[in-house]
Design a protein around this motif. Structure first.
Motif, PDB file in Angstrom:
ATOM      1  N   GLN A 284       0.378  -1.165  -0.498  1.00  0.00           N
ATOM      2  CA  GLN A 284      -0.310  -0.062  -0.319  1.00  0.00           C
ATOM      3  C   GLN A 284       1.255   1.553   0.038  1.00  0.00           C
ATOM      4  O   GLN A 284       1.875   1.570   0.907  1.00  0.00           O
ATOM      5  CB  GLN A 284      -0.467   0.154   0.835  1.00  0.00           C
ATOM      6  N   PRO A 285       0.299   2.136  -1.174  1.00  0.00           N
ATOM      7  CA  PRO A 285       1.201   2.993  -0.500  1.00  0.00           C
ATOM      8  C   PRO A 285       0.914   4.345   0.397  1.00  0.00           C
ATOM      9  O   PRO A 285       0.093   4.192   0.987  1.00  0.00           O
ATOM     10  CB  PRO A 285       0.828   4.043  -1.531  1.00  0.00           C
TER      11      PRO A 285
ATOM     12  N   SER B  67       5.119   6.535  -1.204  1.00  0.00           N
ATOM     13  CA  SER B  67       3.882   6.884  -2.839  1.00  0.00           C
ATOM     14  C   SER B  67       5.544   6.873  -3.830  1.00  0.00           C
ATOM     15  O   SER B  67       6.507   7.370  -3.957  1.00  0.00           O
ATOM     16  CB  SER B  67       3.202   8.298  -2.154  1.00  0.00           C
TER      17      SER B  67
ATOM     18  N   LEU C 244      -0.369  14.605  -5.635  1.00  0.00           N
ATOM     19  CA  LEU C 244      -0.393  13.678  -5.425  1.00  0.00           C
ATOM     20  C   LEU C 244       0.133  12.401  -5.305  1.00  0.00           C
ATOM     21  O   LEU C 244      -1.533  11.545  -4.708  1.00  0.00           O
ATOM     22  CB  LEU C 244       0.334  13.455  -7.378  1.00  0.00           C
ATOM     23  N   GLY C 245       1.007  12.092  -4.474  1.00  0.00           N
ATOM     24  CA  GLY C 245       1.897  11.094  -3.411  1.00  0.00           C
ATOM     25  C   GLY C 245       0.468  10.984  -2.029  1.00  0.00           C
ATOM     26  O   GLY C 245      -0.023  10.131  -2.089  1.00  0.00           O
TER      27      GLY C 245
ATOM     28  N   TYR D 149      -2.666  12.863  -1.970  1.00  0.00           N
ATOM     29  CA  TYR D 149      -4.163  12.020  -2.186  1.00  0.00           C
ATOM     30  C   TYR D 149      -4.189  10.974  -2.983  1.00  0.00           C
ATOM     31  O   TYR D 149      -5.050  10.147  -1.836  1.00  0.00           O
ATOM     32  CB  TYR D 149      -4.283  12.818  -3.872  1.00  0.00           C
ATOM     33  N   THR D 150      -2.996  10.374  -2.811  1.00  0.00           N
ATOM     34  CA  THR D 150      -3.613   8.728  -3.443  1.00  0.00           C
ATOM     35  C   THR D 150      -2.975   8.247  -2.106  1.00  0.00           C
ATOM     36  O   THR D 150      -3.849   6.518  -1.501  1.00  0.00           O
ATOM     37  CB  THR D 150      -1.599   7.881  -4.074  1.00  0.00           C
ATOM     38  N   SER D 151      -1.810   8.034  -1.166  1.00  0.00           N
ATOM     39  CA  SER D 151      -2.041   7.389   0.013  1.00  0.00           C
ATOM     40  C   SER D 151      -3.188   8.279   1.323  1.00  0.00           C
ATOM     41  O   SER D 151      -4.008   7.465   1.448  1.00  0.00           O
ATOM     42  CB  SER D 151      -0.183   8.180   0.868  1.00  0.00           C
TER      43      SER D 151
ATOM     44  N   LEU E 213      -7.161   8.586  -2.055  1.00  0.00           N
ATOM     45  CA  LEU E 213      -7.398   7.379  -2.137  1.00  0.00           C
ATOM     46  C   LEU E 213      -7.560   5.709  -1.677  1.00  0.00           C
ATOM     47  O   LEU E 213      -8.586   5.240  -1.200  1.00  0.00           O
ATOM     48  CB  LEU E 213      -7.135   6.546  -3.946  1.00  0.00           C
TER      49      LEU E 213
ATOM     50  N   GLU F 271      -1.119  -0.161 -13.751  1.00  0.00           N
ATOM     51  CA  GLU F 271      -1.800  -0.628 -11.881  1.00  0.00           C
ATOM     52  C   GLU F 271      -2.331  -1.520 -11.494  1.00  0.00           C
ATOM     53  O   GLU F 271      -2.342  -2.251 -10.772  1.00  0.00           O
ATOM     54  CB  GLU F 271      -2.329   0.523 -12.033  1.00  0.00           C
TER      55      GLU F 271
ATOM     56  N   HIS G 246      -3.134  -3.684  -8.116  1.00  0.00           N
ATOM     57  CA  HIS G 246      -4.784  -4.401  -7.944  1.00  0.00           C
ATOM     58  C   HIS G 246      -4.966  -5.615  -7.787  1.00  0.00           C
ATOM     59  O   HIS G 246      -6.011  -6.140  -6.917  1.00  0.00           O
ATOM     60  CB  HIS G 246      -5.165  -3.446  -8.410  1.00  0.00           C
TER      61      HIS G 246
END
Length: 110
Positions: free
Chosen positions: A4-5, A10, A19-20, A22-24, A27, A58, A62
């Motif tokens: 998991q980031p 990230s 963006l890193g 927001y991803t962590s 999301l 990706e 996943h």
């Protein structure tokens, strides 16, 4: 989950720290934690979407996450097989190749 980031790991932090984050935080921190769907169901939806949209970069991450979230190899292969008729044969063939690599990697790490 180990893949998991996180803010420190990230893949975007070096060039796109926002963006890193927001991803962590958004999301994986908020969206994936919403109680309306289980993580298993979210993984199935995500894998189906990535296969259908031919998002091969990706997909391996996943697929691993889906296994960790309770989907079986057989369920993932069945989903990809089903998608061959809706998303196209080439996308399914590429997804099966990615799944094979992920399954081998997971098996060898156990």
């Amino acid at each position: 989950m180990t893949d998991q980031p996180t803010p420190a790991r990230s893949p975007f932090d070096d060039i796109a720290p926002a963006l890193g984050r927001y991803t962590s935080e958004v999301l994986f921190g908020e969206v994936w934690e919403r109680p309306e769907l289980s993580k298993r169901d979210r993984s199935l939806v995500t894998v189906a979407c990535l296969v259908s949209l031919y998002r091969s970069n990706e997909l391996p991450f996943h697929l691993k996450r889906a296994l960790e979230n309770g989907l079986t190899r057989e369920e993932l292969v069945e989903a990809i097989t089903h998608l061959a008729f809706y998303a196209g044969w080439p996308t399914a063939a590429s997804a099966i190749a990615a799944a094979r690599r992920v399954f081998e990697e997971v098996e060898s790490s156990q």
